[in-house]
Design a protein around this motif. Structure first.
Motif, PDB file in Angstrom:
ATOM      1  N   ARG A 264       0.824  -1.213   0.000  1.00  0.00           N
ATOM      2  CA  ARG A 264       0.000   0.000   0.000  1.00  0.00           C
ATOM      3  C   ARG A 264       0.855   1.260   0.000  1.00  0.00           C
ATOM      4  O   ARG A 264       0.522   2.247  -0.652  1.00  0.00           O
ATOM      5  N   THR A 265       1.971   1.240   0.741  1.00  0.00           N
ATOM      6  CA  THR A 265       2.748   2.478   0.910  1.00  0.00           C
ATOM      7  C   THR A 265       3.928   2.590  -0.048  1.00  0.00           C
ATOM      8  O   THR A 265       4.671   3.551  -0.001  1.00  0.00           O
ATOM      9  N   CYS A 266       4.088   1.600  -0.923  1.00  0.00           N
ATOM     10  CA  CYS A 266       5.252   1.608  -1.823  1.00  0.00           C
ATOM     11  C   CYS A 266       5.098   2.586  -2.990  1.00  0.00           C
ATOM     12  O   CYS A 266       6.007   2.719  -3.800  1.00  0.00           O
ATOM     13  N   GLY A 267       3.933   3.223  -3.109  1.00  0.00           N
ATOM     14  CA  GLY A 267       3.753   4.220  -4.174  1.00  0.00           C
ATOM     15  C   GLY A 267       3.173   3.608  -5.426  1.00  0.00           C
ATOM     16  O   GLY A 267       2.697   2.462  -5.413  1.00  0.00           O
ATOM     17  N   HIS A 268       3.230   4.338  -6.499  1.00  0.00           N
ATOM     18  CA  HIS A 268       2.509   3.942  -7.717  1.00  0.00           C
ATOM     19  C   HIS A 268       3.368   3.147  -8.704  1.00  0.00           C
ATOM     20  O   HIS A 268       2.855   2.591  -9.653  1.00  0.00           O
ATOM     21  N   ASP A 269       4.668   3.094  -8.458  1.00  0.00           N
ATOM     22  CA  ASP A 269       5.568   2.362  -9.349  1.00  0.00           C
ATOM     23  C   ASP A 269       5.339   0.856  -9.134  1.00  0.00           C
ATOM     24  O   ASP A 269       5.680   0.324  -8.073  1.00  0.00           O
ATOM     25  N   ARG A 270       4.749   0.173 -10.111  1.00  0.00           N
ATOM     26  CA  ARG A 270       4.381  -1.238  -9.913  1.00  0.00           C
ATOM     27  C   ARG A 270       5.584  -2.152  -9.756  1.00  0.00           C
ATOM     28  O   ARG A 270       5.497  -3.228  -9.174  1.00  0.00           O
TER      29      ARG A 270
END
Ligand code: ADP
Ligand code: MG
Length: 342
Positions: A264-270
């Motif tokens: 959840r907190t790793c951001g938008h970079d898949r």
């Protein structure tokens, strides 16, 4: 307390002197029954258990290479200095017993810092039944240097090495991967931005938990062929098992144990969660291989120790270590984990 060089009003180490400093550490040590002579003589004397083999490992931690005093408070730095060494004993399936602590200390370091560091180190020692039996102390012209030697023991037939993996074995890992590397990114981006639900990642980096009971249980179970602790990222560390066992491995991205809050907190970079989980360091989880028929027994074995283990791939006879997507296509790794000289 986070220390910086401008805190010149505190009482500093230079006032204590080498022997004052050793006495200060020694006065806080609780000797275990197997330590016959601890700190204070030319060498420590310990009683080793019959029929056991001795496991020995040493690690250095250098200021601004392994830790930054602006991030690492002295208490958790003390804990971590010993935890990373205990993790090496856990990775052999051993019981940690004794530690040596060598310090090169800048003379301007406050005594309070050393006290908090020592408290952290000795708390970690007490949690694992380890006794501090000696070390060395000198001054440093530049930066704090910490060197820890750990000794542990295990019966010869139970010791788990990197070299035992067999083609067809499942590759397992305890706990979750990538949390500490995520914590490092958060600190690098400016620690004041760390949100409440992200402090877990920072503490995974600053205060790791060595998986001693799981390592011991796996060693005693006889279910496992090879083991290592994950300090440089699972690609690099499984790579050491592969190299020493003359095998390779396929790691499945969709099987990697990633905590929900990590995703959840790793951001938008898949790609980022996979990158951190495969190549980020300092998880101090255990990676091991075992024949597939032991699958259910392994889950039960580690569960008794309060940790989970997840199968993340298969050992192959071809020598490459690859990470693959769910459909089998290879995943390109940006880098292969931390290396001091590249
Ligand atoms: P020597 O000169 O014989 O090497 P030292 O004066 O270096 O002895 O050390 C005296 C005693 O203090 C030894 O038992 C040594 O193991 C212990 N010691 C020195 N530094 C530390 C330290 N940082 N932590 C724990 N024990 C230490
Ligand atoms: Mg000495």
């Amino acid at each position: 307390m986070i220390w910086n060089a401008n805190m010149t009003n505190d009482k500093t180490i230079s006032g204590l002197g080498e022997f004052g400093l050793i006495d200060r550490i020694n006065s806080r040590v609780e000797k275990t029954a197997d330590v016959i002579t601890g700190i204070g003589d030319d060498a420590a004397v310990t009683a080793i258990s019959p029929a056991m083999q001795l496991l020995t490992s040493t690690d250095m931690l250098l200021e601004d290479v392994h830790f930054r005093l602006s991030w690492h408070d002295p208490y958790r730095l003390g804990r971590k200095s010993l935890a990373v060494s205990i993790s090496d004993i856990a990775a052999m399936g051993g019981l940690p017993r004794w530690a040596l602590l060598s310090l090169a200390i800048p003379t301007v370091l406050p005594v309070d810092f050393l006290d908090d560091f020592t408290r952290g180190f000795l708390d970690m020692a007490a949690e694992h039944g380890v006794c501090l039996i000696g070390g060395d102390t000198c001054s440093s012209r530049k930066g704090l240097v910490i060197s820890v030697t750990i000794m542990g023991e295990q019966q010869p037939e139970r010791i788990l090495r990197r070299s035992g993996a067999k083609p067809g074995d499942e590759i397992w890992v305890t706990g979750t991967l990538g949390d500490a590397a995520h914590g490092l990114r958060l600190l690098e981006s400016g620690s004041s931005n760390v949100e409440e639900d992200e402090t877990i990642f920072v503490s995974r980096l600053l205060d790791p938990t060595p998986r001693v009971s799981a390592g011991l249980a796996l060693a005693e179970s006889g279910l496992v062929n090879a083991m290592i602790d994950v300090s440089d990222g699972i690609i690099a560390d499984f790579g050491h098992i592969a190299g020493q066992s003359s095998v390779g491995g396929r790691l499945r991205l969709d099987n990697l144990p990633l905590s929900p809050s990590f995703l959840r907190t790793c951001g938008h970079d898949r790609k980022l969660p996979y990158h951190l989980a495969l190549s980020g360091g300092e998880d101090y989880e255990l990676c091991f291989t075992a024949p597939p028929e032991n699958h259910e027994k392994i889950i039960a074995c580690v569960k008794k120790c309060g940790v989970e283990a997840t199968p993340v791939g298969i050992v192959t006879s071809s020598p490459e270590v690859v990470a693959v997507h769910v459909d089998g296509t290879p995943y390109n790794l940006p880098n292969k984990g931390f290396n001091h000289f590249t």
